[in-house]
Design an enzyme around this catalytic site. Structure first.
Site, PDB file in Angstrom:
ATOM      1  N   GLU A 295      82.474  97.002 149.930  1.00  0.00           N
ATOM      2  CA  GLU A 295      81.253  97.782 150.108  1.00  0.00           C
ATOM      3  C   GLU A 295      81.517  98.943 151.064  1.00  0.00           C
ATOM      4  O   GLU A 295      82.126  98.735 152.106  1.00  0.00           O
ATOM      5  CB  GLU A 295      80.115  96.922 150.682  1.00  0.00           C
ATOM      6  CG  GLU A 295      78.778  97.641 150.579  1.00  0.00           C
ATOM      7  CD  GLU A 295      77.610  96.838 151.153  1.00  0.00           C
ATOM      8  OE1 GLU A 295      77.843  95.975 152.017  1.00  0.00           O
ATOM      9  OE2 GLU A 295      76.479  97.085 150.743  1.00  0.00           O
ATOM     10  N   GLY A 464      80.991  93.841 161.012  1.00  0.00           N
ATOM     11  CA  GLY A 464      80.676  92.545 161.610  1.00  0.00           C
ATOM     12  C   GLY A 464      80.936  91.434 160.603  1.00  0.00           C
ATOM     13  O   GLY A 464      81.515  90.403 160.914  1.00  0.00           O
ATOM     14  N   GLU A 467      78.881  90.331 152.924  1.00  0.00           N
ATOM     15  CA  GLU A 467      78.219  89.245 152.195  1.00  0.00           C
ATOM     16  C   GLU A 467      78.791  88.949 150.810  1.00  0.00           C
ATOM     17  O   GLU A 467      78.053  88.449 149.957  1.00  0.00           O
ATOM     18  CB  GLU A 467      76.734  89.598 152.045  1.00  0.00           C
ATOM     19  CG  GLU A 467      76.426  90.795 151.098  1.00  0.00           C
ATOM     20  CD  GLU A 467      76.316  92.126 151.818  1.00  0.00           C
ATOM     21  OE1 GLU A 467      76.843  92.247 152.936  1.00  0.00           O
ATOM     22  OE2 GLU A 467      75.700  93.057 151.252  1.00  0.00           O
ATOM     23  N   HIS A 499      72.093  86.706 158.596  1.00  0.00           N
ATOM     24  CA  HIS A 499      72.017  87.981 157.869  1.00  0.00           C
ATOM     25  C   HIS A 499      72.786  87.897 156.544  1.00  0.00           C
ATOM     26  O   HIS A 499      72.261  88.225 155.479  1.00  0.00           O
ATOM     27  CB  HIS A 499      72.598  89.075 158.771  1.00  0.00           C
ATOM     28  CG  HIS A 499      72.603  90.438 158.172  1.00  0.00           C
ATOM     29  ND1 HIS A 499      71.683  91.399 158.511  1.00  0.00           N
ATOM     30  CD2 HIS A 499      73.418  91.013 157.243  1.00  0.00           C
ATOM     31  CE1 HIS A 499      71.936  92.505 157.819  1.00  0.00           C
ATOM     32  NE2 HIS A 499      72.987  92.294 157.038  1.00  0.00           N
ATOM     33  N   GLU A 500      74.011  87.415 156.621  1.00  0.00           N
ATOM     34  CA  GLU A 500      74.847  87.408 155.410  1.00  0.00           C
ATOM     35  C   GLU A 500      74.351  86.386 154.384  1.00  0.00           C
ATOM     36  O   GLU A 500      74.426  86.638 153.176  1.00  0.00           O
ATOM     37  CB  GLU A 500      76.308  87.128 155.767  1.00  0.00           C
ATOM     38  CG  GLU A 500      76.916  88.086 156.791  1.00  0.00           C
ATOM     39  CD  GLU A 500      76.762  89.555 156.433  1.00  0.00           C
ATOM     40  OE1 GLU A 500      76.726  89.883 155.236  1.00  0.00           O
ATOM     41  OE2 GLU A 500      76.655  90.385 157.367  1.00  0.00           O
ATOM     42  N   HIS A 503      71.572  87.768 152.396  1.00  0.00           N
ATOM     43  CA  HIS A 503      72.069  88.679 151.353  1.00  0.00           C
ATOM     44  C   HIS A 503      72.379  87.954 150.044  1.00  0.00           C
ATOM     45  O   HIS A 503      72.415  88.587 148.992  1.00  0.00           O
ATOM     46  CB  HIS A 503      73.368  89.336 151.810  1.00  0.00           C
ATOM     47  CG  HIS A 503      73.172  90.618 152.552  1.00  0.00           C
ATOM     48  ND1 HIS A 503      72.346  91.624 152.110  1.00  0.00           N
ATOM     49  CD2 HIS A 503      73.721  91.073 153.703  1.00  0.00           C
ATOM     50  CE1 HIS A 503      72.404  92.636 152.966  1.00  0.00           C
ATOM     51  NE2 HIS A 503      73.222  92.331 153.942  1.00  0.00           N
TER      52      HIS A 503
HETATM   53 ZN   LIG Z   1      73.956  93.366 155.565  1.00  0.00          ZN
END
Ligand SMILES: [Zn+2]
Length: 1061
Positions: A295, A464, A467, A499-500, A503
């Site tokens: 990404e 960081g 996903e 967070h991941e 996703h």
């Molecule tokens: Zn993200």
């Protein structure tokens, strides 16, 4: 992705229905200049309408793309060759330098690398055949074009080779499945690959255009429907990282085709694509591995593909490896087969759902897992073998969060079973020939019934985390938690995992159609990360962090250089730039505002579930989300979520709400809160604002909250005349700033001076943030800011204190860099006076509460940073104890940073700290040491550390943005850092893409300390000299705007500071 550790087409602007319709329209004429020219399938029949009379200007248009003008001879030879149906690229590759953007990728065929004699014969032959063809062909005397018989025949101009001139791919072809075989060679750091792409033709076309970057394609074959596969020539246009096939005859809508490409490439030395990485194990041996980060635009660096999020397909991945390595990919391993050359091949199951290319992942190296079963999903956390004991916390957190999401979304982990989303697989209703290759065997079906979700910590990783579906990659600091880690480190790890994992639904299952709506991925995952943690791990006190994050998002979005949440994206740099605080934090903030304003606490969730179910496996844009939420929302108060929210996503910035009161009547007025240095820029933007308020009658409990929707420029409502004060934006859940006027501020100030607990701590922090922002906007004098802060000596809660310290520190830093020594001294006295008693109350023992740790570390870092004797003595003592115990004694996790910072200021302790850094294995601690090292005020050490970060041996290059931002905070280093950036710009953008979050961080930290005209001129001069190497970045505009604002604020407030500090 979680990056934080880290012009011309109109398509992106079109509303969804227009984008979709455009998929079925004929593609733009301008790119069709050479659509006759391909060599497929064999000798093409020429179509006069296409071949003969492209206007010269059009030809130049395409030619201009490549900056690769042909000389006359080449043109002639080209002309002949094309008439023979031969590819220009094929013929003339020998003439083209590597720097040419047009590159031939297929193996040489006729006329390539000719000897002089062959060349002459070949040219003669071409000329003869071409002449004959032309004579026959142009017999009528003219060629018919769209405008009829326009001119007489003469030498036919040559069409340029690359058939597509846009950044976005045409939509005439849709990939259905990829079959990838990769041979990474970790000894030589390169790889070969073979990619088989099955496609369906959506509407008639003579070309296939897809992406490829830095891949040497050695062989290409093409097969249409049941026909024979034959060799084809691949054209490449390097500036856009596109390759193309041209066909002489139209591919017809509904036809199926297969493109097979063999290629080789080097493993990347940056942090994207298929990249190599290494680390030193505990025995001092160098270990190598290869990992992916695709990404946003780097899948094309590992395999040729349709590298846009809307081109979803299935993936079957095979990786050849040495027996002593292991591999991982999105799906579980189906089988391992020995190969003849001593290698083995791991084959992974085909993805059970359609997936965007940026979510594909594979890794080769040595990793060790720990695993756990969660609701039929086997969750595994991988690390390099010696860090295995640091994975327990992540495994536990991931398991709890997966359970939460499965329940919250009412959709089980999306990649779990084949057959759950059969429509997504067969969305183009392909005939059995394609289906059979999608479902190659019953074996695959059975294997897919159980699914693994892998989380892996990679030693060298820029973002960081990422996903990738089923194989989430992390920085070690974002996944590993040491036995002695503090709750603050756990908070970081749990946040990134939350967070991941979010996703896997938002982004992976339902994906934005294009990068202009990146916020649909990132705003949502950011919002869900805070929301899920509040429920799943309440002990992490995530609320303070989310509040601080919303304040920072407001600060950024106030600049004129900001952008709308959904904004046009038409270049690779613009795609990179979307990974910023607007997509992430503003996105999350407006979702919080929406949720807080909907009636009933389940409305938001119901709308989200509806959205995920409706668009499962598909791509969406922002309107799809609002429409789903509108369908659910039945309250009359907000009749239309779509109407309300589009005012927040379609325009940049946010409103300033000004309150004025006459007796029982309250008038609210809105305007754009726009920080500009010229005072001349105005916008007429209006927002649909769900304004909330509380008053001295009732101010703390959620039931106290009143709601008023302000849609127009101003609006009024009534309150009892006895009300003494109003506080708007209850708990700061709205994305706006409030100005209460002199009387309103005075009333709130008095109320707080009497009793801090009349407002929630979020409301107190919000008042502090807002008044500093208003001072920056020029609406309130800095005297008013100081007046409000008078209450702060009574403050004990984390968020108001940390917000006040952050704002005061910013001003302190600017004064320091301007060398306003007397003001610097007075500011220091002011801070120590107002926060001194709170600082003195802090202990240096273990502290369990996250919130108290946050408070303590902010206070003590400030105190020691200001050379408060008490603080520095304590820190030095702790460091000595730590060193004497051979790093076995414990410094509480939240105090490590302050201790290392203090140590780094001493000439004896800095080398000791460097030595500790060299030997530390636990990454979170290591980073704090690095930050300490970079905070030195010794010029030689500063220069050394900057260079070491760029070199990447002792200090990993992934840490360079952190090093630079730390160096910039200090007086000794900020000018060195600025020089360093200018001198090494080209190397920096080699490591970190233009526009990326890392580059944004570097620019911001280096320039946000400037507040003079001389520095403004320097920064402007440097960035404008970069031209295409970064001058157009939004972060450059932001930097210039920030310097101007700093300068203006200083000029306006220096006298006030002298008078009032
Ligand atoms: Zn993200």
């Amino acid at each position: 992705m979680d990056p934080f550790d880290s012009n011309s087409t109109e398509r992106a602007n079109l509303p969804r229905n227009m984008i979709e319709n455009s998929m079925f329209e004929e593609e733009p004429d301008v790119v069709d200049l050479a659509k006759d020219s391909a060599a497929f399938p064999t000798f093409p029949a020429l179509d006069p309408d296409e071949v003969a009379y492209e206007p010269r200007s059009s030809r130049l248009l395409v030619r201009g793309l490549g900056e690769n003008d042909m000389d006359e001879d080449e043109e002639d030879c080209e002309s002949s060759a094309r008439l023979l149906g031969m590819s220009f690229m094929n013929r003339s590759s020998a003439h083209r330098s590597n720097s040419s953007p047009y590159t031939r990728q297929a193996p040489p065929r006729s006329c390539s690398r000719p000897s002089a004699r062959t060349m002459v014969v070949c040219v003669l032959f071409l000329v003869i055949v071409a002449s004959m063809t032309m004579v026959l062909y142009f017999l009528p005397g003219c060629t018919f074009t769209k405008t009829g018989c326009r001119k007489e025949n003469k030498t036919t101009p040559i069409e340029p080779p690359f058939p597509w001139s846009q950044f976005r791919l045409p939509h005439s072809i849709r990939p259905l499945s990829y079959d990838l075989t990769l041979n990474p060679d970790l000894d030589n750091m390169n790889f070969t690959g073979s990619t088989v792409i099955k496609m369906v033709v959506l509407h008639n076309t003579k070309r296939i255009v897809l992406h490829s970057a830095n891949l040497n394609i050695s062989k290409a074959t093409f097969k249409l429907d049941d026909g024979e596969a034959s060799d084809v020539t691949v054209l490449e246009y390097k500036p856009r990282q596109q390759i193309a096939l041209n066909f002489s005859e139209e591919l017809k809508a509904g036809q199926y085709c297969v493109l097979t490409l063999d290629y080789s490439a080097n493993l990347s030395h940056t942090y994207d694509g298929f990249y190599n990485s290494s680390y030193t194990d505990k025995d001092g041996n160098k270990r190598v591995l290869a990992a992916t980060q695709f990404e946003p635009l780097s899948a094309r660096k590992a395999f040729p593909c349709f590298d846009e999020p809307a081109f979803k397909a299935t993936f079957l991945i095979k990786i050849n490896r040495k027996p002593d390595y292991m591999t991982l990919s999105n799906m579980p391993k189906a089988k391992t087969t020995p190969l003849n050359n001593g290698l083995v091949q791991d084959e992974f199951e085909m993805t059970s759902v359609n997936m965007s290319t940026y979510l594909v992942a594979f890794i080769v190296g040595n990793f060790t897992p720990v695993s756990k079963n969660v609701s039929e999903i086997l969750v595994s956390v991988y690390s390099v073998p010696e860090k295995k004991e640091h994975t327990d916390y992540a495994l536990d957190a991931a398991s709890k969060l997966l359970d939460f999401y499965n329940d919250f979304f009412e959709i089980n982990f999306p990649l779990k079973k084949l057959g759950e989303y059969p429509l997504a697989l067969a969305c183009f209703n392909p005939p059995m020939i394609v289906l059979s290759c999608l479902l190659p065997s019953l074996h695959t079906l059975i294997c897919s019934l159980s699914f693994l979700s892998d989380l892996i910590a990679i030693p060298d990783f820029l973002a960081g985390a990422m996903e990738n579906w089923g194989l989430i990659t992390f920085r070690e600091t974002s996944l590993l938690v040491g036995k002695q880690s503090s709750p603050l480190e756990k908070q970081v790890v749990a946040s990134v995992i939350a967070h991941e994992l979010a996703h896997q639904w938002f982004g992976n299952l339902v994906t934005m159609s294009w990068w202009n709506d990146l916020w649909l991925n990132e705003g949502f995952a950011t919002y869900m990360q805070y929301m899920s943690l509040q429920t799943v791990l309440p002990q992490l006190d995530i609320g303070n962090l989310f509040l601080a994050v919303r304040f920072r998002a407001l600060d950024k979005d106030a600049l004129n250089s900001s952008h709308a949440v959904s904004t046009a994206v038409n270049s690779p740099e613009q795609v990179e730039e979307m990974f910023d605080s607007v997509s992430y934090e503003k996105g999350a903030s407006i979702l919080l505002m929406l949720n807080a304003s909907l009636s009933g606490d389940q409305q938001f969730r119901k709308g989200i579930i509806q959205y995920l179910k409706q668009f499962s496996g598909l791509n969406t844009d922002t309107n799809d989300l609002w429409n789903s939420l509108t369908q659910i929302e039945v309250s009359t108060q907000h009749q239309n979520v779509s109407e309300m929210m589009s005012s927040w996503t379609s325009q940049k910035g946010f409103p300033l709400v000004t309150v004025s009161r006459k007796g029982d009547q309250v008038t609210l007025t809105q305007e754009h809160f726009l920080l500009t240095s010229d005072n001349a820029t105005h916008t007429s933007s209006l927002w649909n604002i769900p304004v909330t308020y509380v008053s001295d009658n009732c101010s703390l409990a959620p039931e106290c909250r009143q709601l008023f929707t302000l849609k127009t420029k101003s609006g009024t409502f009534k309150v009892p005349e006895s009300v003494k004060w109003l506080k708007l934006n209850y708990r700061n859940t709205g994305f706006y700033i409030v100005h209460y006027g002199d009387d309103g501020w005075a009333a709130l100030r008095d109320a707080l001076a009497n009793d801090v607990s009349v407002l929630t701590h979020e409301d107190r922090a919000s008042l502090i943030h807002n008044i500093f922002a208003l001072s920056r906007l020029g609406r309130v004098s800095f005297r008013h800011v100081l007046n409000l802060l008078n209450y702060i000596s009574n403050e004990t809660e984390t968020s108001p204190v940390t917000e006040a310290l952050l704002q005061l520190n910013k001003i302190y830093q600017l004064l320091d860099k301007r060398q306003e020594y007397s003001l610097v001294a007075r500011m220091k006295t002011y801070i120590l006076h107002h926060f001194g008693s709170l600082m003195d109350k802090q202990t240096w023992e273990e502290q369990e509460s996250v919130s108290k740790q946050e408070l303590r570390s902010a206070l003590l870092e400030t105190a020691c940073g200001l050379d408060d004797e008490n603080c520095t003595q304590q820190a030095k003592a702790l460091f000595k104890q730590y060193v004497d115990s051979n790093a076995t004694s414990r410094i509480p996790g939240d105090l490590q940073q302050v201790v290392f910072n203090v140590a780094a200021q001493s000439a004896e302790d800095w080398p000791t700290l460097l030595n500790l850094y060299g030997h530390a294995t636990y990454d979170a601690e290591k980073r704090k040491m690095l930050r300490g090292l970079a905070s030195t005020q010794d010029a030689r050490k500063i220069v050394w550390i900057l260079k070491a970060g760029l070199k990447g041996n002792l200090i990993q290059t992934q840490e360079l943005p952190l090093v630079i931002s730390t160096v910039c905070k200090g007086f000794a280093g900020y000018l060195f850092a600025w020089d360093f950036i200018q001198e090494n710009w080209d190397r920096l953008i080699e490591k970190f893409p233009v526009g990326s979050f890392a580059i944004q961080t570097i620019i911001n930290s280096a320039t946000s300390q400037f507040s003079t005209q001389a520095h403004l001129d320097q920064v402007q001069g440097f960035f404008s000299s970069l031209k295409e190497r970064g001058s157009q970045m939004r972060s450059v505009q932001e930097a210039l705007e920030t310097i101007r604002l700093n300068k203006r604020w200083m000029e306006k407030n220096l006298r006030t500071l002298q008078k009032w500090l």
